[in-house]
Design an enzyme around this catalytic site. Sequence first.
Site, mmCIF file in Angstrom:
data_model
loop_
_atom_site.group_PDB
_atom_site.id
_atom_site.type_symbol
_atom_site.label_atom_id
_atom_site.label_comp_id
_atom_site.label_asym_id
_atom_site.label_seq_id
_atom_site.Cartn_x
_atom_site.Cartn_y
_atom_site.Cartn_z
ATOM 1 N N TRP A 1 -0.773 -15.993 6.153
ATOM 2 C CA TRP A 1 -0.136 -14.680 6.127
ATOM 3 C C TRP A 1 -0.998 -13.647 5.391
ATOM 4 C CZ3 TRP A 1 2.250 -19.341 5.071
ATOM 5 C CH2 TRP A 1 3.041 -19.840 6.134
ATOM 6 N N HIS A 2 -2.317 -13.764 5.592
ATOM 7 C CA HIS A 2 -3.274 -12.829 5.013
ATOM 8 C C HIS A 2 -3.965 -12.038 6.123
ATOM 9 C CE1 HIS A 2 -3.655 -15.744 1.325
ATOM 10 N NE2 HIS A 2 -2.494 -15.117 1.378
ATOM 11 N N GLU B 1 9.980 3.581 5.924
ATOM 12 C CA GLU B 1 9.976 2.109 5.936
ATOM 13 C C GLU B 1 10.995 1.610 6.940
ATOM 14 O OE1 GLU B 1 10.023 -1.780 5.814
ATOM 15 O OE2 GLU B 1 8.404 -0.588 4.904
ATOM 16 N N THR C 1 -3.902 -11.738 -0.343
ATOM 17 C CA THR C 1 -4.326 -10.355 -0.086
ATOM 18 C C THR C 1 -3.497 -9.283 -0.783
ATOM 19 O OG1 THR C 1 -3.089 -10.540 2.004
ATOM 20 C CG2 THR C 1 -5.484 -10.790 2.102
ATOM 21 N N ASN C 2 -2.394 -9.641 -1.449
ATOM 22 C CA ASN C 2 -1.546 -8.586 -1.994
ATOM 23 C C ASN C 2 -2.251 -7.754 -3.055
ATOM 24 O OD1 ASN C 2 1.045 -7.207 -2.184
ATOM 25 N ND2 ASN C 2 1.178 -8.124 -4.213
ATOM 26 N N ALA D 1 0.827 -1.207 0.000
ATOM 27 C CA ALA D 1 0.000 0.000 0.000
ATOM 28 C C ALA D 1 0.858 1.253 0.000
ATOM 29 C CB ALA D 1 -0.934 -0.007 1.208
ATOM 30 N N GLY E 1 5.098 -7.257 2.052
ATOM 31 C CA GLY E 1 4.813 -8.640 1.702
ATOM 32 C C GLY E 1 5.071 -8.953 0.248
ATOM 33 N N TRP F 1 9.973 -9.084 10.569
ATOM 34 C CA TRP F 1 9.846 -8.648 11.960
ATOM 35 C C TRP F 1 10.102 -9.902 12.799
ATOM 36 C CZ3 TRP F 1 9.300 -3.623 13.326
ATOM 37 C CH2 TRP F 1 8.909 -2.718 12.335
ATOM 38 N N ASN G 1 6.580 -12.570 -0.666
ATOM 39 C CA ASN G 1 5.469 -13.516 -0.734
ATOM 40 C C ASN G 1 5.595 -14.465 -1.926
ATOM 41 O OD1 ASN G 1 4.707 -12.038 -2.998
ATOM 42 N ND2 ASN G 1 2.923 -11.100 -2.052
#
Length: 574
Positions: free
Chosen positions: A505-506, A33, A551-552, A13, A97, A63, A101
């Site tokens: 991971w969504h 970032e 979700t990307n 985003a 991601g 992270w 991903n």
Amino acid sequence: MIYDYIIIGGGSAGSVLANRLSARSANRVLLLEAGQDTPPGQVPKEIEDTYPGTAYFDPRFHWTELKVHTQIVSHNNPNAERPPLRKYEQARVLGGGSSINGQMANRGAPTDYDEWESRGAEGWAWDKVLPYFKKVERDLDFDNEWHGKEGHIPVRRIPQAHWNPHAKAAAEAFKLAGFKYLPDQNGEFTDGYFPITISNAEEKRVSAAIGYLNTDVRRRNNLTISTETQARALIFEGTRCVGVTAVVKGREQEFRGREIILSCGAIHSPAHLLRAGIGPVGHLRDMGIPVLSALPGVGQRLMDHPSISLSSFIRPQARLRDSDPSRRHILVGLRYSSQIGGAPPGDMFVAVASKSAWHSVGVQIASMLAFVNKTYSETGQVRLASTDWREEPVVEFNLLSDRRDLDRLMACFKMLAAMQLSPPLAAVTTDPFPASYSDKVRQIGVVNEKNRWLTRGIAALLDGPAALRRFLIERYVVEGFTFQQVMSDDEALEAFIRKATIGVWHASCSCRMGREEDPMSVVDTSGRVKGVAGLRVVDASIFPVVPCANTNFPVLMTAEKVADAILAESRVMA
């Protein structure tokens, strides 16, 4: 300097917003970032690789302290044993991601976005979001009403001629089971199997950072990108957000802006709001944080797609090899309708992985990864563990909190088991087993020399006598449940699924957008946080419900749509 827009988080985003908002030369835009940069010509080879398994398991891009509960946590019974904490890989690198991903570029079902609108996200129905999905992509295969040709992210599919033998066998098993072939996963949303759509060109990843923050964009005088910069706290004057304090390569700095945009993802964005005093009153008071805006929905109804895996040993002749035309490990997918509990069409998804990890053992293990595309489990939450900005929040996904999700995974496992034993897959695999993404699997998946050598030794043994291989799988790979157990005993199958189910991971929906009068909504349909001024959230956390998709691409679409809204608002103000 006072910026017009400060974007906190340079993931999918944030990369879109930085590009679109700085395209207007009068806007001064700052992108912060926490992770490292991925500038053109200097993208780490692990990120650029078409095979994503190395980037995903490389701690340089994570992270590393983030751990979550995926199983249901009981708050009504203080004596109940808490489920184990699991590492939850979230990206800490420019591009977020999209830099680590699986490069899956799917959108979800049209019914997803009609549901968004029915839940209060006016203007987000399918016909309103489709133009923004098309704006994101540059489809290299199709040119029709479903697809865009001018976007920053290339989209393509690996042709069947380039599939490895295991992927071809899985497709044949799907065909024998009665599913039809769909040439385009992102075309008409119907049941069937298809080549997985990927955000990839010339066998190289194209992350949001690579696509949206290219050389020309980085040359803009009105755009500043500050990496290795972790946000510490939002700055408020009254109820207006006016800036952020951040630690830039070890030094604390303050940045001021006309508008601040959180794009830190569904775990860290609500944590920033909570630390600022925006959230459920009870939790804020428990933490000793003065209430700035009472929003009970902050951190609540966190979602992910519940997932399980049926794995098997790949016979040597069917394995994915580095010399193959494509080194992609997931080439074919299946979408089907469970017809359980009133679920909509296409509520289940299966991704066929012809390689389970980057190392030598990973090459030998195939998996059919099944997840509940349309999940009804939405009781997860994000809470603060402390007021210390350096400490990760408490994250509880509460997967399988809705019985329909458990029932569908049980039925799916049985269906996949039948396919696994069908002639096409039986010819290329053996020794199927219910797989678990355990701590042991995670540890051996970390990219380092120790694991490289260790897995070479184990792989040599697995390629040895069949009896030895079965012993090793049952003794060291299987986590308490054998294939025979779960296929013959529904109680064992249920116990396995309850223990082994993880998210994919969504993470999403923890700062949902909705109507002003909805007490659980956090932002309006342009991402503006209720009860305060100068602050937006734009990432997966604002989804009203998680779509039937990785979700990307929904995140990219969301950022494109909100960027348009922001620019339209600024034109009106001007």
